[in-house]
Design a protein around this motif. Structure first.
Motif, PDB file in Angstrom:
ATOM      1  N   GLN A  35      27.397  93.230   9.490  1.00 18.65           N
ATOM      2  CA  GLN A  35      27.005  93.360  10.896  1.00 18.65           C
ATOM      3  C   GLN A  35      25.614  93.972  11.034  1.00 18.65           C
ATOM      4  N   LEU A  36      25.360  94.994  10.248  1.00 20.45           N
ATOM      5  CA  LEU A  36      24.058  95.656  10.355  1.00 20.45           C
ATOM      6  C   LEU A  36      22.931  94.699   9.986  1.00 20.45           C
ATOM      7  N   ASN A  37      23.187  93.881   8.965  1.00 19.64           N
ATOM      8  CA  ASN A  37      22.192  92.884   8.579  1.00 19.64           C
ATOM      9  C   ASN A  37      21.923  91.876   9.684  1.00 19.64           C
ATOM     10  N   VAL A  38      23.040  91.378  10.250  1.00 19.29           N
ATOM     11  CA  VAL A  38      22.895  90.367  11.301  1.00 19.29           C
ATOM     12  C   VAL A  38      22.171  90.959  12.507  1.00 19.29           C
ATOM     13  N   GLN A  39      22.535  92.197  12.843  1.00 20.99           N
ATOM     14  CA  GLN A  39      21.895  92.835  13.992  1.00 20.99           C
ATOM     15  C   GLN A  39      20.387  92.911  13.820  1.00 20.99           C
ATOM     16  N   GLN A  40      19.995  93.143  12.575  1.00 18.27           N
ATOM     17  CA  GLN A  40      18.567  93.194  12.310  1.00 18.27           C
ATOM     18  C   GLN A  40      17.918  91.813  12.537  1.00 18.27           C
ATOM     19  N   ASP A  41      18.598  90.782  12.017  1.00 21.45           N
ATOM     20  CA  ASP A  41      18.074  89.416  12.215  1.00 21.45           C
ATOM     21  C   ASP A  41      18.015  89.078  13.694  1.00 21.45           C
ATOM     22  N   ASP A  42      19.068  89.454  14.430  1.00 22.22           N
ATOM     23  CA  ASP A  42      19.189  89.073  15.842  1.00 22.22           C
ATOM     24  C   ASP A  42      18.363  89.955  16.770  1.00 22.22           C
ATOM     25  N   LYS A  43      17.990  91.099  16.290  1.00 19.93           N
ATOM     26  CA  LYS A  43      17.383  92.130  17.148  1.00 19.93           C
ATOM     27  C   LYS A  43      18.280  92.386  18.368  1.00 19.93           C
ATOM     28  N   SER A  44      19.560  92.488  18.090  1.00 19.69           N
ATOM     29  CA  SER A  44      20.524  92.754  19.156  1.00 19.69           C
ATOM     30  C   SER A  44      21.730  93.433  18.537  1.00 19.69           C
ATOM     31  N   ASP A  45      22.373  94.331  19.282  1.00 24.78           N
ATOM     32  CA  ASP A  45      23.553  94.987  18.725  1.00 24.78           C
ATOM     33  C   ASP A  45      24.838  94.325  19.213  1.00 24.78           C
ATOM     34  N   GLN A  46      24.715  93.121  19.764  1.00 22.95           N
ATOM     35  CA  GLN A  46      25.913  92.424  20.225  1.00 22.95           C
ATOM     36  C   GLN A  46      26.414  91.453  19.167  1.00 22.95           C
ATOM     37  N   GLN A  73      23.441  71.067  23.703  1.00 28.50           N
ATOM     38  CA  GLN A  73      24.777  70.740  24.190  1.00 28.50           C
ATOM     39  C   GLN A  73      25.669  70.254  23.044  1.00 28.50           C
ATOM     40  N   ALA A  74      25.062  69.617  22.041  1.00 27.99           N
ATOM     41  CA  ALA A  74      25.852  69.086  20.930  1.00 27.99           C
ATOM     42  C   ALA A  74      26.181  70.150  19.888  1.00 27.99           C
ATOM     43  N   CYS A  75      25.382  71.203  19.813  1.00 26.37           N
ATOM     44  CA  CYS A  75      25.568  72.198  18.740  1.00 26.37           C
ATOM     45  C   CYS A  75      26.924  72.885  18.886  1.00 26.37           C
ATOM     46  N   PRO A  76      27.757  72.844  17.837  1.00 22.50           N
ATOM     47  CA  PRO A  76      29.100  73.413  17.964  1.00 22.50           C
ATOM     48  C   PRO A  76      29.129  74.918  17.687  1.00 22.50           C
ATOM     49  N   VAL A  77      28.005  75.449  17.227  1.00 24.79           N
ATOM     50  CA  VAL A  77      27.956  76.878  16.886  1.00 24.79           C
ATOM     51  C   VAL A  77      26.793  77.535  17.627  1.00 24.79           C
ATOM     52  N   GLY A  78      26.321  78.644  17.101  1.00 24.24           N
ATOM     53  CA  GLY A  78      25.256  79.375  17.804  1.00 24.24           C
ATOM     54  C   GLY A  78      23.874  79.102  17.253  1.00 24.24           C
ATOM     55  N   ALA A  79      23.694  77.948  16.612  1.00 21.67           N
ATOM     56  CA  ALA A  79      22.390  77.668  16.006  1.00 21.67           C
ATOM     57  C   ALA A  79      21.355  77.225  17.031  1.00 21.67           C
ATOM     58  N   LEU A  80      21.818  76.561  18.078  1.00 21.69           N
ATOM     59  CA  LEU A  80      20.913  76.131  19.146  1.00 21.69           C
ATOM     60  C   LEU A  80      21.457  76.654  20.463  1.00 21.69           C
ATOM     61  N   VAL A  81      20.725  77.556  21.077  1.00 23.45           N
ATOM     62  CA  VAL A  81      21.188  78.173  22.317  1.00 23.45           C
ATOM     63  C   VAL A  81      20.031  78.198  23.317  1.00 23.45           C
ATOM     64  N   GLU A  82      20.357  78.009  24.588  1.00 25.89           N
ATOM     65  CA  GLU A  82      19.330  78.107  25.622  1.00 25.89           C
ATOM     66  C   GLU A  82      18.742  79.518  25.605  1.00 25.89           C
ATOM     67  N   LYS A  83      17.428  79.576  25.664  1.00 21.94           N
ATOM     68  CA  LYS A  83      16.748  80.870  25.579  1.00 21.94           C
ATOM     69  C   LYS A  83      17.182  81.825  26.697  1.00 21.94           C
ATOM     70  N   ASP A  84      17.333  81.295  27.911  1.00 17.08           N
ATOM     71  CA  ASP A  84      17.690  82.154  29.041  1.00 17.08           C
ATOM     72  C   ASP A  84      19.139  82.636  28.984  1.00 17.08           C
ATOM     73  N   VAL A  85      19.937  81.989  28.148  1.00 19.04           N
ATOM     74  CA  VAL A  85      21.357  82.321  28.099  1.00 19.04           C
ATOM     75  C   VAL A  85      21.641  83.329  26.987  1.00 19.04           C
ATOM     76  N   ARG A  86      20.883  83.208  25.915  1.00 19.06           N
ATOM     77  CA  ARG A  86      21.156  83.967  24.698  1.00 19.06           C
ATOM     78  C   ARG A  86      21.176  85.475  24.960  1.00 19.06           C
ATOM     79  N   TYR A  87      22.304  86.081  24.722  1.00 25.02           N
ATOM     80  CA  TYR A  87      22.547  87.513  24.918  1.00 25.02           C
ATOM     81  C   TYR A  87      22.417  87.957  26.367  1.00 25.02           C
ATOM     82  N   ARG A  88      22.263  87.030  27.307  1.00 20.19           N
ATOM     83  CA  ARG A  88      22.204  87.446  28.707  1.00 20.19           C
ATOM     84  C   ARG A  88      23.461  87.020  29.447  1.00 20.19           C
ATOM     85  N   VAL A  89      24.004  85.892  29.009  1.00 19.44           N
ATOM     86  CA  VAL A  89      25.157  85.357  29.727  1.00 19.44           C
ATOM     87  C   VAL A  89      26.245  85.015  28.727  1.00 19.44           C
TER      88      VAL A  89
END
Lengths: 377, 540
Positions: A115-126, A224-240
């Motif tokens: 988790q700590l590693n991922v948080q660093q990559d994501d720059k988010s603690d979620q 819309q086709a991505c089944p995982v979190g590899a492609l996410v709308e910028k405005d949505v990511r960690y906001r919604v």
């Protein structure tokens, strides 16, 4: 029952048309074979290994999306052998990158470090930005899989977020190829593809450029086709988060194609738009304006009250005051100069009902046929 | 639309969007489909890439679709009648036309035959710049197709000969028997979400809903009865392009504008601006204080598509629902509610409970919408004509017969564009859109991401012309026509054809329409946005 057109799935006999795949026959008969890389409208790839089934008399487990139904074929979709294979496939994907949902594993030491590693990559603690809205996570729960104890893979490619619309998070890509099929076979924009040689574990835009500098036109079909979190709308990511929103189906407000779309609403604000799949005219596809052009709706520049101009300046007015003023002025002009001294420009932007009312008002109230709109412009 | 109405009796896309996917040959002209109708362009691209359809693109600019085409014809601006007649000349001479269809379903063939006689491939090459062999090849390709679909847009209609251009395409399609069949048709692509609906709903000076003429006594009586009024005016009114000069001359005193921005979208903007400012009274109903709203006397705040219930009719005549998703800002109201309230205050009450009640009235007074109800279109929209509650709608028009009975051929001669290049103004200008922006930009320019992708106006020019006029890429350039002048950045691009520059018209601060020509098509009053003469110079 026509003997040459019959297949048995999980003990039940079904008819099929020549050319049907096992998956198509199953879906038509409400048998749920899980899929991951399969994308409706694109050629099946049989790539991910999730939709495999057991066919009597065959050692190998064929992918149901790309295997044609055959006469007298006997198919099992959830046999122990199938389940075992699916579990291994899903487990491998789950351990392959930053899939930091609970499904990743609960081994305490491993979990924390990961988790700590991922948080660093994501720059988010979620947790993962698509937590609760992820096909891989769904499958992990369905087959009760964790990746505990599996070695994590190193994240090789940095996140790409230099365009205004889409974040490409390669650490969560499972190389299923749905985005490539969406881009090349559905929208036919040919902007992305599987990398070659050293980049064979990456989906790339031409020449490994960023989307911004590629042929990408940001239709977002890949997101819309991505089944995982590899492609996410910028405005949505960690906001919604998906569970915070409600979906309202409507028709796009831009060009005349009339794409059917869902407005995803959170706190009276549109936060995301997706295409409605399986329905004409767009069958889930949208363009950059339909998918990403919604910010005007809650622009601070929206008009909020009637305005009346006095001495060259606008002032706010009540509806009663403004409507009375317009009614009086129009009545006056009608009396003094006649009905044909007035005109109405109705709009190709507003609804049928509103155009109808404008037509009725012009003809029955103003008593003129001077009504037009900008179809010609 | 007047062109199709004259030929077929009905002016709308004859086939559906999905149906383009089953065509053998697709002819796209005057439509930069990938930029203006991206999702529909995918249907075209998929047909070519995966279903073996052949694509003919006729367009001066190297638009993206040319990358998918078997045959790209690059005509001079405003030479459309000539190349279409050229195709028909070959098709008739080589006996490729559908004799049975021509005999049974059409009239006026002899007139057509005579008119296209002189448009030999060689003659057409002279007028259009398209090599004669390409004319022949295109004619054979389209002429031999089992189902040939024609798609067109403003590049065909926004000319002084717009109606002639459309009639010519109708001629071509009828000649080859491509109407009333899957994968065929003549398909005008509508550029705005509800252009089709605005036309269907009587937002035109000459017709009530469903194209019932105001000059028709029975139609007027029906409306008078339905609305409870008398003395509906029987004379067709003014088109927008005629209202503007009348405002200039002081004959038009008041204008009520709903959700439009003519101060960016009208041709010869300097003239339009003066004219509108000359009105005694201007009311604007809009989402934003647009360029047009700024000069209004009263402005009403209205709701956007996401804030209201109702229907739009798309380019393929499909009536579809819109639904309220969010609350409107402040006191913004539905456009219909504002007008109904105003009408009541002027002595004619128009009370409706909601948009559904209005649709019920529309169905009652409009034969082509008679079978359309909110219940029926809850999940999937219906194509008009849908004359009764149990009618499934009409995806393909003109199946058994044309709306007007027999299809009518028009013999049409070539007329050059109104304004041509000369010594003073040596370069042609054509206008259009880019994918990231929409119309006058009132919505897209307030969506940050879209604006980031296409933030400003530009002048697209061929490398040859840039060299000829000694202009640098990305430099600021003056562009001037007989009517006005703007400044914009130069973009040297292989998309542009030599001798012609392109400017998108979205940007009010560098409005392409300060330059464009307001010369009109004599029939439908559409302005010649697609051709005018300009000159270029370095901006100081």
């Amino acid at each position: 029952m026509e003997a040459q057109n019959s297949i048995t799935i999980n003990g039940n006999e079904f008819l099929f048309e020549p050319g049907d795949t096992i998956l198509e026959v199953a879906r038509r008969n409400d048998i749920d074979i899980p899929t991951l890389c399969y994308l409706k409208g694109a050629a099946p790839r049989g790539r991910c290994g999730v939709c495999i089934v057991e066919v009597e008399g065959q050692d190998k487990l064929p992918a149901s999306c790309s295997t044609l139904a055959a006469n007298q074929m006997i198919v099992l979709t959830e046999s122990p052998k199938v389940i075992d294979s699916r579990r291994k496939t899903i487990q491998k994907m789950l351990s392959s990158g930053n899939h930091n949902c609970a499904a990743r594993g609960s081994d305490n030491r491993d979990w924390t470090a990961f988790q700590l590693n991922v948080q660093q990559d994501d720059k988010s603690d979620q947790l993962c930005p698509v937590w609760g809205d992820c096909r891989l996570q769904d499958l992990a729960y369905r087959y009760q899989i964790s990746a505990t104890g599996m070695p994590g893979t190193i994240v090789e490619y940095p996140m790409e977020d230099v365009n205004p619309f889409i974040v490409r998070d390669f650490s969560r890509c499972i190389m299923c190829g749905r985005c490539v099929a969406a881009c090349r076979e559905i929208q036919v924009n040919d902007a992305i593809d599987f990398g070659q040689n050293k980049l064979s574990n990456k989906i790339i835009a031409f020449d490994n450029k960023t989307l911004k500098d590629s042929d990408c036109v940001f239709c977002g079909e890949c997101v819309q086709a991505c089944p995982v979190g590899a492609l996410v709308e910028k405005d949505v990511r960690y906001r919604v988060r998906q569970w915070e929103t409600r979906k309202v189906r409507t028709t796009c407000t831009y060009c005349g194609v009339g794409c059917q779309l869902y407005l995803h609403v959170k706190d009276n604000k549109i936060v995301k738009v997706t295409g409605v799949e399986g329905v004409a005219p767009n069958y889930g596809s949208l363009c950059v304006k339909g998918r990403f052009g919604y910010n005007f709706v809650d622009s601070p520049e929206r008009l909020t009250t009637p305005l009346i101009k006095e001495n060259g300046e606008f002032r706010e007015a009540s509806w009663d005051e403004a409507l009375d003023l317009v009614a009086e002025r129009l009545k006056g002009i009608k009396e003094e100069y006649g009905s044909d001294s007035m005109g109405v420009l109705t709009s190709a932007r507003v609804s049928n009902e509103e155009n109808y009312i404008a037509n009725k008002f012009t003809r029955a109230t103003l008593k003129t046929n001077n009504i037009d709109h900008c179809a010609r412009l | 639309m007047a062109g199709l109405a004259a030929a077929f009796g009905s002016g709308a896309m004859t086939n559906t969007i999905e149906d383009i996917g089953v065509a053998d040959v697709i002819l796209v002209t005057g439509s930069n489909t990938t930029e203006n109708h991206p999702v529909l362009s995918s249907v075209v691209k998929r047909a070519v890439r995966f279903k073996g359809a052949k694509l003919i693109v006729v367009d001066p600019r190297r638009i993206k679709l040319t990358g998918f085409t078997n045959l790209w014809l690059r005509p001079n601006l405003g030479a459309d009648v000539a190349w279409i007649n050229g195709l028909m000349n070959v098709i008739i001479n080589e006996d490729l036309y559908d004799k049975k269809f021509v005999e049974n379903r059409t009239e006026g063939f002899e007139e057509l035959k005579k008119a296209v006689e002189k448009f030999t491939p060689e003659k057409v090459e002279e007028i259009t710049g398209i090599p004669a062999r390409d004319i022949i090849e295109a004619a054979r390709l389209y002429g031999k197709a089992k189902a040939g679909s024609i798609l067109y847009c403003m590049g065909i209609t926004q000319h002084t000969t717009g109606t002639d251009n459309v009639k010519s395409l109708a001629n071509l399609s009828m000649l080859c028997g491509n109407l009333g069949i899957p994968g065929g048709g003549v398909n005008p692509l509508r550029g705005q979400n509800n252009v089709q609906g605005a036309c269907d709903m009587g937002g035109l000076p000459n017709v009530f809903t469903g194209y019932q003429p105001v000059t028709d006594f029975d139609a007027r009586k029906r409306m008078e009865e339905a609305w409870g009024v008398t003395d509906l005016p029987d004379k067709p009114g003014l088109t927008v392009t005629k209202m503007i000069p009348k405002a200039h001359d002081g004959e038009l005193k008041a204008l009520y504008i709903i959700g439009e921005n003519p101060l960016v979208s009208d041709p010869d903007l300097n003239h339009a601006e003066k004219s509108i400012k000359n009105l005694d009274f201007l009311v604007v109903q809009d989402l934003f204080l647009t360029e047009t709203a700024q000069i209004a006397d009263v402005v009403f705040p209205s709701r956007c598509f996401a804030e209201k219930d109702g229907t739009f009719s798309n380019t393929e005549r499909r009536v579809q629902r819109i639904r309220k998703a969010v609350e409107p800002p402040g006191e913004a109201r539905d456009d219909w509610a504002i007008i109904c309230d105003l009408s009541s205050r002027m002595g004619f009450p128009m009370p409706y409970e909601n948009s559904q009640a209005i649709m019920e009235e529309i169905s009652r007074v409009t034969p082509s919408y008679a079978g359309i109800t909110y219940d029926r279109i809850e999940h999937v929209g219906l194509h008009w004509p849908c004359p009764s509650i149990d009618h499934p709608g009409t995806p393909i028009l003109h199946g058994e017969q044309f709306t007007r009975g027999k299809g009518l051929f028009h013999g049409i001669d070539y007329i050059p564009p109104d304004e041509r290049v000369d010594q003073d103004y040596p370069v042609y200008l054509t206008t259009g859109r880019v994918i990231y922006q929409y119309h006058t930009g009132t919505m897209t320019r307030k969506s940050e991401g879209l604006n980031e992708c296409a933030p400003e106006c530009f002048i697209e020019i061929s490398p040859q012309d840039a060299k000829k006029y000694n202009l640098d890429n990305n430099s600021l350039v003056n562009i001037e026509s007989r009517r006005g002048q703007i400044k914009a950045k130069l973009m040297i691009s292989g998309v542009a054809v030599e001798g012609t520059v392109f400017i998108p018209f979205h940007f009010a601060e560098a409005a392409a329409n300060r330059l464009t020509n307001a010369a009109l098509d004599p029939v439908c009053g559409i302005p010649e946005y697609k051709v005018c003469a300009v000159k270029l110079s370095k901006a100081a």
